[in-house]
Motif scaffolding. Structure first.
Motif, mmCIF file in Angstrom:
data_model
loop_
_atom_site.group_PDB
_atom_site.id
_atom_site.type_symbol
_atom_site.label_atom_id
_atom_site.label_comp_id
_atom_site.label_asym_id
_atom_site.label_seq_id
_atom_site.Cartn_x
_atom_site.Cartn_y
_atom_site.Cartn_z
ATOM 1 N N ALA A 135 0.829 -1.211 0.000
ATOM 2 C CA ALA A 135 0.000 0.000 0.000
ATOM 3 C C ALA A 135 0.860 1.257 0.000
ATOM 4 O O ALA A 135 0.573 2.226 -0.718
ATOM 5 N N VAL A 136 1.923 1.239 0.791
ATOM 6 C CA VAL A 136 2.828 2.395 0.848
ATOM 7 C C VAL A 136 3.504 2.605 -0.506
ATOM 8 O O VAL A 136 3.564 3.719 -1.025
ATOM 9 N N GLY A 137 3.998 1.507 -1.099
ATOM 10 C CA GLY A 137 4.676 1.612 -2.384
ATOM 11 C C GLY A 137 3.772 2.133 -3.484
ATOM 12 O O GLY A 137 4.150 3.023 -4.251
ATOM 13 N N ILE A 138 2.552 1.591 -3.556
ATOM 14 C CA ILE A 138 1.592 2.029 -4.572
ATOM 15 C C ILE A 138 1.257 3.509 -4.403
ATOM 16 O O ILE A 138 1.246 4.284 -5.367
ATOM 17 N N ALA A 139 0.992 3.908 -3.156
ATOM 18 C CA ALA A 139 0.588 5.289 -2.892
ATOM 19 C C ALA A 139 1.698 6.276 -3.242
ATOM 20 O O ALA A 139 1.461 7.293 -3.904
ATOM 21 N N VAL A 140 2.922 5.985 -2.815
ATOM 22 C CA VAL A 140 4.041 6.896 -3.083
ATOM 23 C C VAL A 140 4.298 7.003 -4.580
ATOM 24 O O VAL A 140 4.500 8.102 -5.119
ATOM 25 N N LEU A 141 4.269 5.884 -5.270
ATOM 26 C CA LEU A 141 4.512 5.897 -6.712
ATOM 27 C C LEU A 141 3.431 6.681 -7.462
ATOM 28 O O LEU A 141 3.736 7.504 -8.334
ATOM 29 N N LEU A 142 2.173 6.435 -7.122
ATOM 30 C CA LEU A 142 1.084 7.120 -7.831
ATOM 31 C C LEU A 142 1.031 8.605 -7.494
ATOM 32 O O LEU A 142 0.713 9.430 -8.360
ATOM 33 N N LEU A 143 1.332 8.959 -6.265
ATOM 34 C CA LEU A 143 1.393 10.377 -5.908
ATOM 35 C C LEU A 143 2.506 11.079 -6.681
ATOM 36 O O LEU A 143 2.335 12.201 -7.166
ATOM 37 N N LEU B 258 -4.712 22.136 -4.348
ATOM 38 C CA LEU B 258 -6.064 21.675 -4.691
ATOM 39 C C LEU B 258 -6.005 20.414 -5.558
ATOM 40 O O LEU B 258 -6.800 19.483 -5.376
ATOM 41 N N ILE B 259 -5.073 20.380 -6.500
ATOM 42 C CA ILE B 259 -4.881 19.179 -7.322
ATOM 43 C C ILE B 259 -4.459 18.007 -6.437
ATOM 44 O O ILE B 259 -4.918 16.868 -6.607
ATOM 45 N N LYS B 260 -3.618 18.287 -5.463
ATOM 46 C CA LYS B 260 -3.159 17.237 -4.552
ATOM 47 C C LYS B 260 -4.306 16.705 -3.708
ATOM 48 O O LYS B 260 -4.389 15.499 -3.435
#
Length: 285
Positions: A90-98, A146-148
């Motif tokens: 979950a951490v890896g996916i979130a950091v990469l997609l962000l 706002l985009i974030k």
């Protein structure tokens, strides 16, 4: 841990530590000779940091971490929809997609005229160093936040992961803008996993062909995948012209003219807001 409560302190400590270490590194081993003395640039760049921090705290009801808390409470986002997954994944996916979202936003801010007018304040710095990493127009900072918010809500990243990403993004921006000389072998190794100063400096070239490359902020992989990667500037790092072909007069280094740059044309004349919405192309830069 109460992430929202401790977020400002954590980010401030990391920012100050990274800034001081990189500024010391620049003094000991600079990559390029400065085009102008720091006292012409640093007051404006540091003022923008303080102004943007104050703006975000006053204009918005919550931070990126606060939005992650809200999304978590209400079950918003992809990661909440797919159900429990291993924490590391979950951490890896979130950091990469962000980070990929930041890459796409950066490309967008170069491609759309009204957005470029805001973002070019960052590119108008005629030297690139650690202070450039936080030199952004307040309008861009507000829109970026706002985009974030939308990205975090759609993704469903946890508050702790968002805090981790924000720290990585801020420290990474200071690092990849630093006027820091790295051993060539070290630069080659590091740019396999992070954006290095030499890699990102190409993006700050005054030549439009090079300006529209190397959009990554933290990870270099998006530039490779999207074919926007350029290894080195054509003129070499020491001889390349940094900044824009316009706004090079010392008067544009002042705080007031820097804040007005989105409303100015390349010759310094003021343009109407409606004219700012015309479509741009790389040759305009």
């Amino acid at each position: 841990m109460d992430v929202v409560r401790y977020e400002p302190g954590i980010r401030l400590v990391v920012f100050i530590t990274a800034f001081l270490l990189l500024a010391a590194g620049e003094a000991l081993s600079p990559r390029r000779a400065r085009a102008v003395v720091r006292r012409w640039r640093w007051p404006t760049n540091v003022t923008l940091v303080a102004l943007n921090t104050l703006l975000i705290r006053m204009a918005l009801p919550l931070t990126a971490v606060g939005m992650a808390v809200l999304a978590e409470q209400r079950g918003w986002g992809l990661l909440h929809a797919v159900g429990p997954i291993p924490v590391v994944l979950a951490v890896g996916i979130a950091v990469l997609l962000l980070d990929f979202a930041i890459y796409l936003q950066h490309v967008l801010f170069h491609a759309v005229s009204i957005l470029w007018r805001m973002h070019r304040v960052h590119h108008a710095d005629i030297d690139v160093d650690v202070t450039t990493g936080s030199r952004f127009h307040p309008a861009e900072i507000l829109l970026s936040m706002l985009i974030k918010f939308v990205t975090i809500s759609a993704l469903g990243a946890s508050p702790m992961v968002v805090l981790l990403f924000e720290v990585l993004l801020n420290a990474g921006s200071l690092f990849n803008h630093a006027n820091l000389r790295l051993f060539p072998w070290l630069d080659r190794v590091l740019r396999l996993v992070v954006v290095t100063p030499d890699m990102h400096r190409v993006h700050h070239s005054a030549w439009g062909v090079e300006t529209n490359t190397n959009f990554g902020f933290t990870f270099p992989w998006w530039d490779h995948l999207c074919r926007t990667y350029r290894a080195q500037p054509a003129a070499g790092h020491e001889a390349m012209t940094v900044g824009l072909t316009y706004f090079r007069d010392p008067k544009y280094m002042r705080r007031d003219t820097t804040l007005l740059q989105p409303l100015l044309d390349g010759d310094g004349s003021q343009t109407s807001v409606s004219d700012s919405f015309r479509t741009s192309h790389p040759g305009d830069r």
